[in-house]
Design a protein around this motif. Sequence first.
Motif, short mmCIF file in Angstrom:
data_model
loop_
_atom_site.label_atom_id
_atom_site.label_comp_id
_atom_site.label_asym_id
_atom_site.label_seq_id
_atom_site.Cartn_x
_atom_site.Cartn_y
_atom_site.Cartn_z
N PRO A 75 0.77 -1.42 0.32
CA PRO A 75 0.18 0.11 0.45
C PRO A 75 1.02 1.52 -0.16
CG PRO A 75 0.13 -1.07 1.95
CD PRO A 75 1.09 -1.78 1.05
N ASN A 76 -0.04 1.95 -0.69
CA ASN A 76 0.83 3.64 -0.45
C ASN A 76 -0.04 4.86 0.82
OD1 ASN A 76 2.74 3.69 -3.40
ND2 ASN A 76 0.06 3.13 -3.78
N SER A 77 0.16 5.26 1.39
CA SER A 77 -0.25 6.00 1.99
C SER A 77 -1.74 6.91 1.87
CB SER A 77 -0.40 7.43 3.19
OG SER A 77 1.30 6.50 3.65
N PHE A 78 -2.60 7.23 1.95
CA PHE A 78 -3.99 7.69 1.65
C PHE A 78 -3.48 9.37 0.92
CE2 PHE A 78 -6.47 4.08 3.17
CZ PHE A 78 -7.53 4.06 2.30
N SER A 79 -3.67 9.60 -0.03
CA SER A 79 -3.27 10.86 -0.13
C SER A 79 -4.56 11.72 0.50
CB SER A 79 -3.40 11.38 -1.79
OG SER A 79 -4.74 11.50 -2.66
N THR A 80 -4.20 12.80 0.59
CA THR A 80 -5.22 14.37 0.69
C THR A 80 -7.00 13.46 -0.19
OG1 THR A 80 -4.12 15.71 1.54
CG2 THR A 80 -5.74 16.85 1.35
N GLU A 81 -6.47 13.52 -1.31
CA GLU A 81 -7.79 13.64 -2.32
C GLU A 81 -8.60 12.83 -2.08
OE1 GLU A 81 -5.77 16.77 -3.28
OE2 GLU A 81 -4.54 15.11 -3.04
N LEU A 82 -7.93 11.62 -2.12
CA LEU A 82 -8.28 9.98 -1.47
C LEU A 82 -9.67 9.89 0.33
CD1 LEU A 82 -6.18 7.67 -3.11
CD2 LEU A 82 -8.09 8.21 -3.95
N TRP A 83 -8.07 10.41 0.42
CA TRP A 83 -8.97 10.91 2.31
C TRP A 83 -9.90 10.95 2.18
CZ3 TRP A 83 -7.69 7.28 5.83
CH2 TRP A 83 -8.60 7.59 7.28
N GLU A 84 -10.39 12.57 1.30
CA GLU A 84 -11.79 13.17 1.35
C GLU A 84 -12.74 12.18 1.07
OE1 GLU A 84 -10.54 16.67 -0.05
OE2 GLU A 84 -9.61 17.65 1.46
N LEU A 85 -11.89 11.50 -0.61
CA LEU A 85 -13.22 10.73 -0.81
C LEU A 85 -14.36 9.42 -0.60
CD1 LEU A 85 -12.09 10.49 -4.59
CD2 LEU A 85 -14.11 12.07 -3.95
N LYS A 86 -13.10 9.32 0.49
CA LYS A 86 -13.09 7.73 1.45
C LYS A 86 -14.33 8.48 2.43
CE LYS A 86 -10.72 6.36 4.78
NZ LYS A 86 -11.04 6.09 6.42
N GLN A 87 -13.75 9.69 3.17
CA GLN A 87 -14.65 9.96 4.14
C GLN A 87 -15.96 10.84 3.31
OE1 GLN A 87 -12.34 13.62 5.40
NE2 GLN A 87 -12.14 12.54 7.61
N ALA A 88 -15.92 10.98 2.79
CA ALA A 88 -17.30 11.15 2.34
C ALA A 88 -18.07 9.91 1.77
CB ALA A 88 -17.44 12.23 0.38
N THR A 89 -17.91 8.99 0.77
CA THR A 89 -18.12 8.06 0.91
C THR A 89 -18.49 6.63 1.74
OG1 THR A 89 -16.74 7.80 -1.34
CG2 THR A 89 -17.89 5.39 -0.43
N GLU A 90 -18.06 6.92 2.99
CA GLU A 90 -18.56 6.39 4.13
C GLU A 90 -19.45 6.99 5.05
OE1 GLU A 90 -14.16 5.06 6.61
OE2 GLU A 90 -14.77 7.39 6.51
N GLU A 91 -19.82 8.64 4.60
CA GLU A 91 -20.63 9.54 4.82
C GLU A 91 -21.95 8.75 4.23
OE1 GLU A 91 -21.79 14.52 4.92
OE2 GLU A 91 -19.66 13.35 6.30
N LEU A 92 -21.94 8.84 3.39
CA LEU A 92 -22.98 8.71 2.33
C LEU A 92 -23.48 7.32 2.71
CD1 LEU A 92 -25.15 9.89 0.20
CD2 LEU A 92 -23.06 8.60 -0.94
N SER A 93 -22.78 6.62 2.52
CA SER A 93 -23.09 5.00 2.60
C SER A 93 -22.95 4.16 3.93
CB SER A 93 -21.79 3.93 1.91
OG SER A 93 -20.56 4.21 2.61
N GLY A 94 -22.72 4.85 5.00
CA GLY A 94 -22.98 4.26 6.57
C GLY A 94 -22.11 3.48 6.95
N PHE A 95 -21.37 3.88 5.91
CA PHE A 95 -20.26 1.85 6.27
C PHE A 95 -18.61 2.81 5.76
CE2 PHE A 95 -23.23 -0.54 3.41
CZ PHE A 95 -23.72 -1.28 4.62
#
Length: 194
Positions: A75-95
């Motif tokens: 693995p690479n470490s999450f970039s800022t953009e990917l981390w923000e997308l991950k959080q937005a996806t988690e918020e919408l999906s609930g997972f």
Amino acid sequence: MKSEIFSLPDAELEYFPNFLNKEKADLLLEKLLKEVHWQQQNIKLFGKEIPQPRLTSFYAEQGISYTYSGLQLKPNSFSTELWELKQATEELSGFDFNTCLANLYRHGNDSMGWHADDEKVLGKNPVIASISLGGIRRFQFKHKTNKDLKESIELQHGSLLIMKGSMQHFWKHQLPKTKKEVAPRINLTFRKIN
């Protein structure tokens, strides 16, 4: 946010065609094309090693790795953009998710064959959240036992597709090759690895 629910037996499939607005999706596509360290690795398929028909890059929280088709991803470490997308996806999906597999389909010859995300490390009923950026591609599904059950979705620029429930037990999916002229496409697939 408005979603489309696909009524498939033995599956839960939710599609958000406008997860990202066009301006944000355009900026992300341009940035990721330039800044991600894309690699073409060899995979084992039917006992033979072949180059993957796409480029990939794997991101994960510390201490997590992922293996599929005989390929162990570091693995690479999450970039800022990917981390923000991950959080937005988690918020919408609930997972919650702790990895992102980025795929770059450079042209219509790049593809992903029939498979299910049913590895043990993903848990009993894995949730797969998949963001599409760039060229529109057809994503296909087929039931593992009932050959008459098929479905497809044209994945739009800036869209989010969530596969959950028992879907990976009963369905396979693929992104087939196409002879149509198609722009490069990035797919960001978020998963939770146990």
